[in-house]
Write an enzyme that holds these catalytic residues in place. Structure first.
Site, PDB file in Angstrom:
ATOM      1  N   ARG A   1      51.919  43.710  42.507  1.00  0.00           N
ATOM      2  CA  ARG A   1      52.426  43.231  43.784  1.00  0.00           C
ATOM      3  C   ARG A   1      53.915  42.876  43.680  1.00  0.00           C
ATOM      4  O   ARG A   1      54.721  43.234  44.550  1.00  0.00           O
ATOM      5  CB  ARG A   1      51.615  42.017  44.234  1.00  0.00           C
ATOM      6  CG  ARG A   1      50.135  42.332  44.417  1.00  0.00           C
ATOM      7  CD  ARG A   1      49.279  41.072  44.532  1.00  0.00           C
ATOM      8  NE  ARG A   1      49.628  40.296  45.709  1.00  0.00           N
ATOM      9  CZ  ARG A   1      49.123  39.081  45.948  1.00  0.00           C
ATOM     10  NH1 ARG A   1      48.286  38.518  45.077  1.00  0.00           N
ATOM     11  NH2 ARG A   1      49.472  38.436  47.047  1.00  0.00           N
TER      12      ARG A   1
ATOM     13  N   LEU B   1      41.096  39.160  38.432  1.00  0.00           N
ATOM     14  CA  LEU B   1      41.706  39.820  39.580  1.00  0.00           C
ATOM     15  C   LEU B   1      41.987  38.760  40.634  1.00  0.00           C
ATOM     16  O   LEU B   1      41.252  37.778  40.749  1.00  0.00           O
ATOM     17  CB  LEU B   1      40.768  40.882  40.172  1.00  0.00           C
ATOM     18  CG  LEU B   1      40.410  42.083  39.294  1.00  0.00           C
ATOM     19  CD1 LEU B   1      39.362  42.948  39.998  1.00  0.00           C
ATOM     20  CD2 LEU B   1      41.643  42.903  38.965  1.00  0.00           C
ATOM     21  N   ASP B   2      43.044  38.959  41.407  1.00  0.00           N
ATOM     22  CA  ASP B   2      43.328  38.036  42.494  1.00  0.00           C
ATOM     23  C   ASP B   2      42.152  38.006  43.474  1.00  0.00           C
ATOM     24  O   ASP B   2      41.388  38.974  43.582  1.00  0.00           O
ATOM     25  CB  ASP B   2      44.585  38.462  43.253  1.00  0.00           C
ATOM     26  CG  ASP B   2      45.830  38.432  42.377  1.00  0.00           C
ATOM     27  OD1 ASP B   2      45.853  37.649  41.419  1.00  0.00           O
ATOM     28  OD2 ASP B   2      46.770  39.200  42.668  1.00  0.00           O
ATOM     29  N   LYS B   3      42.040  36.917  44.210  1.00  0.00           N
ATOM     30  CA  LYS B   3      40.951  36.751  45.176  1.00  0.00           C
ATOM     31  C   LYS B   3      40.818  37.965  46.084  1.00  0.00           C
ATOM     32  O   LYS B   3      39.709  38.466  46.312  1.00  0.00           O
ATOM     33  CB  LYS B   3      41.195  35.495  46.007  1.00  0.00           C
ATOM     34  CG  LYS B   3      40.207  35.293  47.146  1.00  0.00           C
ATOM     35  CD  LYS B   3      40.573  34.088  47.994  1.00  0.00           C
ATOM     36  CE  LYS B   3      39.641  33.959  49.187  1.00  0.00           C
ATOM     37  NZ  LYS B   3      39.990  32.799  50.047  1.00  0.00           N
TER      38      LYS B   3
ATOM     39  N   THR C   1      42.002  41.025  45.687  1.00  0.00           N
ATOM     40  CA  THR C   1      42.006  42.328  45.019  1.00  0.00           C
ATOM     41  C   THR C   1      40.573  42.663  44.631  1.00  0.00           C
ATOM     42  O   THR C   1      39.880  41.841  44.030  1.00  0.00           O
ATOM     43  CB  THR C   1      42.900  42.315  43.771  1.00  0.00           C
ATOM     44  OG1 THR C   1      44.237  42.039  44.149  1.00  0.00           O
ATOM     45  CG2 THR C   1      42.857  43.653  43.050  1.00  0.00           C
TER      46      THR C   1
END
Length: 318
Positions: free
Chosen positions: A235, A136-138, A140
């Protein structure tokens, strides 16, 4: 400092890619460095250069002879905030908070989820990427599955590649969406800004299922399900249809606000510190039992506060 190490590839790793076998046998070094050393010839198999995807047979020797600089702390056990939702001998399911990076890399050498996982279960440092099979993105938040054995790692990687893992997300988008839709647009690296992704005809296939959960005055609460797993997929896809996620300035969030909102409401929306995206649910078959497992991560306080504020504003305008 010069590093010279030799290890024998055990029979149980037969059939694995060389880079994956090396990650197991050289756990002190990051996967990215091992791949680079394979390419540069600093890491060889029976004295010969091989590609990262070359399959080992077992019984060969991996020989490492390199000059090493500073290493990302892939094997360091450190206190990092996250919650364990489930664990057994084969896997862990965790709830990653926003602002926690998943694995060490450029600019984030340590204090990542990987370091916290190793502090929780030291044996994970012997697995490829410490058991990480997706990310997961930082900024998120939400649920992730982590392999706890080599067999589970292979099973989960294959399941993700074969689209057998269902991932559901909750998000708040700018703009009032008329209805849900399936966004089927290829995604690739943005040629003008290398840290971004973009919809582009020569990109990789990407499909996101978007469903409206609740409409506010100029925002929409949605659920999104991934049919593919491209970087920043939700996104990018939402931005491509004119509905970037709240707080996602990288992908065009404008700080949209309804007219006449209270000062407290305006401040709350403007101050939201990240993209409003939460990995809410995860479903997959257990690698050992085959039983289907379903998990969900509670909506974090910051996102719930944003939703509550948007709901109160919408109710007050009726």
């Amino acid at each position: 400092m010069r590093i010279i190490e030799t290890v024998l590839v055990p029979a149980e790793l037969a059939g694995q890619r060389t880079d994956r076998a090396a990650a197991v046998l050289f756990p002190d070094y990051s996967r990215s460095n091992l791949v680079r050393w394979l390419k540069d010839g600093g890491l060889t198999l029976d004295g010969a250069r091989v590609k990262a995807n070359h399959k080992v047979m077992g019984g060969e020797q991996l020989y490492l002879d390199v000059e090493s600089g500073a290493e990302a702390a892939w094997d360091a056990a450190q206190t990092v905030e996250f919650s364990v939702l489930y664990e057994d001998d084969h896997l862990l399911v965790v709830d990653k908070p926003a602002h926690v990076v998943v694995h060490p890399g450029a600019g984030n050498p340590d204090h990542t989820l990987v370091n916290g996982l190793i502090a929780h279960r030291e044996a994970l440092k012997h697995l490829p990427r410490a058991g990480i099979v997706h990310r997961l993105d930082k900024d998120t938040s939400g649920v992730m599955v982590v392999a706890a054995s080599l067999a589970a790692h292979r099973h989960l990687v294959d399941a993700i590649q074969n689209r057998e893992v269902q991932r559901g997300y909750l998000a708040v988008a700018e703009g009032r969406m008329v209805s849900g839709l399936d966004i089927d647009r290829p995604i690739g690296r943005d040629p003008r800004q290398r840290t971004r992704q973009a919809v582009r005809e020569d990109g990789k296939p990407a499909l996101t299922h978007v469903r409206v959960q609740e409409r506010f005055r100029v925002h929409t609460l949605i659920k999104a399900a991934l049919a593919t797993g491209r970087t920043h997929q939700i996104r990018v896809h939402l931005a491509s249809i004119g509905h970037p996620l709240v707080g996602d300035r990288r992908y065009g969030a404008r700080g949209l606000l309804p007219r006449g909102g209270s000062s407290a409401f305006v401040e709350r929306v403007r101050a939201f510190p990240r993209q409003a995206l939460h990995a809410h649910s995860l479903s997959f078959d257990h690698p050992a039992s085959g039983k289907t497992l379903d998990f969900s991560a509670p909506v974090p306080d910051d996102l719930q506060g944003l939703i509550d504020a948007l709901r109160e504003d919408a109710d007050g305008a009726r």
